[in-house]
Design a protein around this motif. Structure first.
Motif, PDB file in Angstrom:
ATOM      1  N   LYS A   1     -58.504 -29.413   8.372  1.00 46.12           N
ATOM      2  CA  LYS A   1     -58.533 -29.526   9.161  1.00 46.12           C
ATOM      3  C   LYS A   1     -56.417 -28.606  10.132  1.00 46.12           C
ATOM      4  O   LYS A   1     -56.406 -28.837  10.596  1.00 46.12           O
ATOM      5  N   THR A   2     -56.175 -28.934   8.926  1.00 48.56           N
ATOM      6  CA  THR A   2     -55.276 -28.527   9.132  1.00 48.56           C
ATOM      7  C   THR A   2     -54.647 -27.169   9.368  1.00 48.56           C
ATOM      8  O   THR A   2     -53.457 -27.333   9.994  1.00 48.56           O
ATOM      9  N   PHE A   3     -55.461 -26.427   8.698  1.00 49.09           N
ATOM     10  CA  PHE A   3     -54.964 -25.035   8.685  1.00 49.09           C
ATOM     11  C   PHE A   3     -56.466 -24.224   9.968  1.00 49.09           C
ATOM     12  O   PHE A   3     -56.407 -23.052  10.290  1.00 49.09           O
ATOM     13  N   GLY A   4     -56.545 -25.627  10.506  1.00 55.45           N
ATOM     14  CA  GLY A   4     -57.979 -24.712  11.642  1.00 55.45           C
ATOM     15  C   GLY A   4     -58.514 -25.958  11.296  1.00 55.45           C
ATOM     16  O   GLY A   4     -60.165 -26.170  12.054  1.00 55.45           O
ATOM     17  N   GLY A   5     -59.419 -25.179  10.134  1.00 56.06           N
ATOM     18  CA  GLY A   5     -61.137 -25.882   9.614  1.00 56.06           C
ATOM     19  C   GLY A   5     -62.448 -24.967   9.891  1.00 56.06           C
ATOM     20  O   GLY A   5     -61.765 -23.485  10.428  1.00 56.06           O
ATOM     21  N   GLY A   6     -63.012 -25.510  10.633  1.00 58.88           N
ATOM     22  CA  GLY A   6     -64.415 -25.025  10.918  1.00 58.88           C
ATOM     23  C   GLY A   6     -65.373 -23.866  10.496  1.00 58.88           C
ATOM     24  O   GLY A   6     -64.852 -23.200   9.403  1.00 58.88           O
ATOM     25  N   LYS A   7     -65.821 -23.209  11.482  1.00 57.56           N
ATOM     26  CA  LYS A   7     -66.532 -21.628  10.858  1.00 57.56           C
ATOM     27  C   LYS A   7     -65.641 -20.899  10.095  1.00 57.56           C
ATOM     28  O   LYS A   7     -66.396 -19.884   9.415  1.00 57.56           O
ATOM     29  N   GLY A   8     -64.663 -20.466  11.284  1.00 60.31           N
ATOM     30  CA  GLY A   8     -63.475 -19.802  10.960  1.00 60.31           C
ATOM     31  C   GLY A   8     -63.010 -19.307   9.450  1.00 60.31           C
ATOM     32  O   GLY A   8     -62.954 -18.619   8.500  1.00 60.31           O
ATOM     33  N   GLU A   9     -62.441 -20.547   8.556  1.00 64.42           N
ATOM     34  CA  GLU A   9     -62.596 -20.749   7.749  1.00 64.42           C
ATOM     35  C   GLU A   9     -63.706 -20.738   6.342  1.00 64.42           C
ATOM     36  O   GLU A   9     -63.471 -20.387   5.601  1.00 64.42           O
ATOM     37  N   GLU A  10     -64.822 -21.295   6.916  1.00 64.09           N
ATOM     38  CA  GLU A  10     -66.245 -20.384   6.194  1.00 64.09           C
ATOM     39  C   GLU A  10     -65.676 -19.481   5.851  1.00 64.09           C
ATOM     40  O   GLU A  10     -66.504 -18.950   4.135  1.00 64.09           O
ATOM     41  N   ILE A  11     -65.723 -18.585   6.872  1.00 63.34           N
ATOM     42  CA  ILE A  11     -66.592 -17.442   6.368  1.00 63.34           C
ATOM     43  C   ILE A  11     -65.201 -16.451   5.427  1.00 63.34           C
ATOM     44  O   ILE A  11     -65.566 -15.828   4.841  1.00 63.34           O
ATOM     45  N   PHE A  12     -64.016 -17.171   5.894  1.00 62.22           N
ATOM     46  CA  PHE A  12     -63.070 -15.955   4.915  1.00 62.22           C
ATOM     47  C   PHE A  12     -63.010 -16.636   3.518  1.00 62.22           C
ATOM     48  O   PHE A  12     -61.997 -15.841   3.338  1.00 62.22           O
ATOM     49  N   ARG A  13     -63.307 -18.060   3.383  1.00 61.41           N
ATOM     50  CA  ARG A  13     -62.622 -18.196   2.466  1.00 61.41           C
ATOM     51  C   ARG A  13     -63.775 -17.436   1.921  1.00 61.41           C
ATOM     52  O   ARG A  13     -63.906 -17.181   0.440  1.00 61.41           O
ATOM     53  N   GLY A  14     -65.222 -16.995   1.798  1.00 63.19           N
ATOM     54  CA  GLY A  14     -65.741 -15.909   1.398  1.00 63.19           C
ATOM     55  C   GLY A  14     -65.302 -14.201   0.911  1.00 63.19           C
ATOM     56  O   GLY A  14     -65.443 -14.074   0.082  1.00 63.19           O
ATOM     57  N   PHE A  15     -64.301 -13.680   1.956  1.00 62.95           N
ATOM     58  CA  PHE A  15     -63.328 -12.713   1.237  1.00 62.95           C
ATOM     59  C   PHE A  15     -62.296 -12.869   0.630  1.00 62.95           C
ATOM     60  O   PHE A  15     -61.952 -12.070  -0.381  1.00 62.95           O
ATOM     61  N   MET A  16     -61.959 -14.279   0.419  1.00 63.60           N
ATOM     62  CA  MET A  16     -60.676 -14.595  -0.315  1.00 63.60           C
ATOM     63  C   MET A  16     -61.159 -15.157  -1.704  1.00 63.60           C
ATOM     64  O   MET A  16     -61.013 -14.144  -2.513  1.00 63.60           O
ATOM     65  N   ILE A  17     -62.366 -15.387  -1.671  1.00 64.73           N
ATOM     66  CA  ILE A  17     -63.062 -15.282  -3.669  1.00 64.73           C
ATOM     67  C   ILE A  17     -63.423 -13.825  -3.611  1.00 64.73           C
ATOM     68  O   ILE A  17     -63.228 -13.600  -4.789  1.00 64.73           O
ATOM     69  N   GLN A  18     -63.582 -12.455  -2.773  1.00 68.01           N
ATOM     70  CA  GLN A  18     -63.719 -11.601  -3.072  1.00 68.01           C
ATOM     71  C   GLN A  18     -62.794 -10.932  -3.419  1.00 68.01           C
ATOM     72  O   GLN A  18     -62.466 -10.132  -4.292  1.00 68.01           O
ATOM     73  N   GLU A  19     -61.349 -11.401  -3.157  1.00 63.99           N
ATOM     74  CA  GLU A  19     -60.176 -10.937  -3.085  1.00 63.99           C
ATOM     75  C   GLU A  19     -59.829 -11.254  -4.779  1.00 63.99           C
ATOM     76  O   GLU A  19     -59.405  -9.799  -5.328  1.00 63.99           O
ATOM     77  N   TYR A  20     -59.972 -12.261  -4.835  1.00 64.66           N
ATOM     78  CA  TYR A  20     -60.158 -13.627  -6.293  1.00 64.66           C
ATOM     79  C   TYR A  20     -60.668 -12.320  -7.327  1.00 64.66           C
ATOM     80  O   TYR A  20     -60.002 -12.393  -8.064  1.00 64.66           O
ATOM     81  N   GLY A  21     -62.406 -11.570  -7.098  1.00 61.43           N
ATOM     82  CA  GLY A  21     -62.895 -11.432  -8.126  1.00 61.43           C
ATOM     83  C   GLY A  21     -62.125  -9.690  -8.370  1.00 61.43           C
ATOM     84  O   GLY A  21     -62.011  -9.005  -9.134  1.00 61.43           O
ATOM     85  N   LYS A  22     -61.661  -9.113  -7.042  1.00 60.86           N
ATOM     86  CA  LYS A  22     -61.364  -7.658  -7.151  1.00 60.86           C
ATOM     87  C   LYS A  22     -59.887  -7.670  -8.250  1.00 60.86           C
ATOM     88  O   LYS A  22     -59.387  -6.856  -9.227  1.00 60.86           O
ATOM     89  N   ILE A  23     -58.973  -9.278  -7.927  1.00 64.45           N
ATOM     90  CA  ILE A  23     -57.880  -8.955  -8.802  1.00 64.45           C
ATOM     91  C   ILE A  23     -57.747  -9.316 -10.249  1.00 64.45           C
ATOM     92  O   ILE A  23     -56.569  -8.645 -10.667  1.00 64.45           O
ATOM     93  N   ILE A  24     -58.241 -10.468 -10.561  1.00 63.39           N
ATOM     94  CA  ILE A  24     -58.963 -11.155 -11.781  1.00 63.39           C
ATOM     95  C   ILE A  24     -59.763  -9.468 -12.179  1.00 63.39           C
ATOM     96  O   ILE A  24     -59.113  -8.779 -13.688  1.00 63.39           O
ATOM     97  N   ALA A  25     -60.444  -8.374 -11.875  1.00 54.93           N
ATOM     98  CA  ALA A  25     -61.062  -6.972 -12.461  1.00 54.93           C
ATOM     99  C   ALA A  25     -59.641  -6.603 -12.613  1.00 54.93           C
ATOM    100  O   ALA A  25     -59.712  -5.678 -13.458  1.00 54.93           O
ATOM    101  N   GLU A  26     -59.337  -6.136 -11.659  1.00 50.54           N
ATOM    102  CA  GLU A  26     -57.764  -5.400 -11.593  1.00 50.54           C
ATOM    103  C   GLU A  26     -56.641  -5.595 -13.397  1.00 50.54           C
ATOM    104  O   GLU A  26     -56.667  -4.590 -13.619  1.00 50.54           O
ATOM    105  N   THR A  27     -56.602  -6.882 -13.572  1.00 48.63           N
ATOM    106  CA  THR A  27     -56.184  -7.027 -14.833  1.00 48.63           C
ATOM    107  C   THR A  27     -56.862  -6.313 -15.839  1.00 48.63           C
ATOM    108  O   THR A  27     -55.899  -6.163 -16.582  1.00 48.63           O
ATOM    109  N   GLY A  28     -58.257  -6.285 -16.329  1.00 48.68           N
ATOM    110  CA  GLY A  28     -58.562  -5.203 -17.233  1.00 48.68           C
ATOM    111  C   GLY A  28     -58.873  -6.512 -18.668  1.00 48.68           C
ATOM    112  O   GLY A  28     -59.061  -5.879 -18.891  1.00 48.68           O
TER     113      GLY A  28
END
Length: 112
Positions: A65-92
């Protein structure tokens, strides 16, 4: 302009050599383009795989709730996880993309 037989032959050979060099250059460019496409596909697969592996880590976390919470944070969490996956893949460092690329090359060889 009169050309002797030797001169005509030399000109034809030079022209054929140029055409052969251009054809070799085109083949090399096509091979490099295909290898780049394989690299990209393998890295995208690794990124997607890593995102799927990271997803369960975040499922039990509640939105803050400190950072707004709600559905927006739930939705953007998925995008964040995708970006984490891309960053990990870029390391090779995992080697999944390398294994996938080798398999793609092997499969192409069996098709031809």
């Amino acid at each position: 302009m009169n050309l002797t037989n030797d001169t005509s032959l030399a000109l034809m050979q030079a022209t054929q050599g140029d055409a052969s060099a251009k054809a070799d250059k085109a083949k090399n460019a096509a091979a490099l383009k295909q290898e780049a496409a394989l690299d990209r596909a393998a890295q995208e697969f690794e990124a997607m795989f890593m995102a799927q592996m990271l997803k369960p880590m975040f499922e039990g976390l509640e939105v803050d709730k400190t950072f707004g919470g709600g559905k927006g944070e739930e939705i953007f969490r998925g995008f964040m996880i995708q970006e984490y996956g891309k960053i990990i893949a870029e390391t090779g460092q995992l080697g999944i993309a390398d294994a996938v690329k080798e398999e793609l090359i092997r499969m192409q060889g069996s098709v031809n």
